[in-house]
Design a protein around this motif. Sequence first.
Motif, mmCIF file in Angstrom:
data_model
loop_
_atom_site.group_PDB
_atom_site.id
_atom_site.type_symbol
_atom_site.label_atom_id
_atom_site.label_comp_id
_atom_site.label_asym_id
_atom_site.label_seq_id
_atom_site.Cartn_x
_atom_site.Cartn_y
_atom_site.Cartn_z
ATOM 1 N N ASN A 153 0.814 -1.222 0.000
ATOM 2 C CA ASN A 153 0.000 0.000 0.000
ATOM 3 C C ASN A 153 0.841 1.262 0.000
ATOM 4 N N GLU A 178 2.507 2.218 -3.410
ATOM 5 C CA GLU A 178 1.555 2.887 -4.294
ATOM 6 C C GLU A 178 1.308 4.319 -3.844
ATOM 7 N N SER A 236 2.208 4.901 -7.790
ATOM 8 C CA SER A 236 1.856 3.653 -8.458
ATOM 9 C C SER A 236 2.836 2.579 -8.005
ATOM 10 N N ALA A 237 2.385 1.333 -8.014
ATOM 11 C CA ALA A 237 3.269 0.219 -7.676
ATOM 12 C C ALA A 237 3.453 -0.703 -8.870
ATOM 13 N N SER A 238 3.308 -0.150 -10.071
ATOM 14 C CA SER A 238 3.276 -0.994 -11.263
ATOM 15 C C SER A 238 4.585 -1.042 -12.044
ATOM 16 N N ALA A 296 9.200 -0.252 -8.472
ATOM 17 C CA ALA A 296 8.196 -0.338 -7.414
ATOM 18 C C ALA A 296 7.868 -1.794 -7.109
ATOM 19 N N LYS A 297 7.732 -2.606 -8.139
ATOM 20 C CA LYS A 297 7.444 -4.024 -7.926
ATOM 21 C C LYS A 297 8.566 -4.694 -7.128
ATOM 22 N N ARG A 314 -7.857 2.556 -6.018
ATOM 23 C CA ARG A 314 -6.601 2.883 -5.345
ATOM 24 C C ARG A 314 -6.618 2.324 -3.930
ATOM 25 N N TRP A 317 -2.960 5.292 -0.416
ATOM 26 C CA TRP A 317 -2.992 6.280 -1.507
ATOM 27 C C TRP A 317 -4.134 7.260 -1.268
#
Length: 334
Positions: free
Chosen positions: A201, A204, A209-211, A215-216, A262, A266
Amino acid sequence: MRYIFIGSGAIGGSIGGRLHESGRSVVLVARGAHFEALRDKGLRLRVPTGTLTLDVPVVAGPEDVELREDDVLVLAVKTQDSMAALDAWAARPVAGGGSAGERLPLVCAQNGVENERLALRRFHEVYGMCVVLPSTYLNPGEVVAPCGPYTGALVIGRYGTGSDETARRIADDLEKAHFLAPVVTDVMRWKYGKLLGNLANVVEAVCGSASDAAAKDLVARAKAEGAAVLDAAGIACASGAEITELRSGTVDPQPIAGDPTRGSSWQSLARGAGSIETDYLNGEIVLLGREHGVPTPVNAALQHAARESVSQGREPGGLTAGELSRRIAEGVTA
């Protein structure tokens, strides 16, 4: 039973709205502009099949409602707000004698694993609820819950002593209101499993964003630390596969135009809420790591970044995943 939702944002609004729609007696508790919008225009609950406008009774606090012996209190605030809410409600009188803490069941419909322990200090009957319910609250009076055919999966059980008749009655009402509601004897195992998922959480929230790949990578490292910590502490948790199986084909994302889903952290930054629940998500892993001698530099850095974002009033996306990774490499974790 009548359900009183202490906190009527994304989770409280979704569950309370659906219960009201199904004919159950519901009272929402809200503050500020959200309270005013709910009072004046009702709850706008946007779901894949359309927008529901629900005239749910709403109050601003415990002094505005007379508690009955058939009430169920549902705690749906963020963990950082739990203490104040529990203190405000536990001592309230119940018709026929006694206080809410002595006589009424309280359900913790929240992320994290600390709320039940806090509640049990004040309430005799505490129920944990593992909430798998993607939903968004950004605008006063409006909640978006974009999954179907069920709005969410709500795993429920009595804290510390397994399931009982009250849990089954609550689950029955939820099942009639567009929710999956399995009753289990090990609800905290499910909540610890959800905790590992919630470690993403803050990525993001802080990064927007966690994409992307960086971030991943942060999310994977945070979850690996979390799994190592729970293993060292001897804490059982539901697997990601179990949670996926629970919702597969039943709680499926059905995006609503103009409303991307979201995470709760976020949303806290986007609303300028002034606080964030990271101390009770990633911070729980940090705490357990310190207790059991397991290093948690990624979760500690993410916890620090969340606090920094709140204190500086940042919106989501104030830091990049690359910057966070650099901080971790340099040991900036507190």
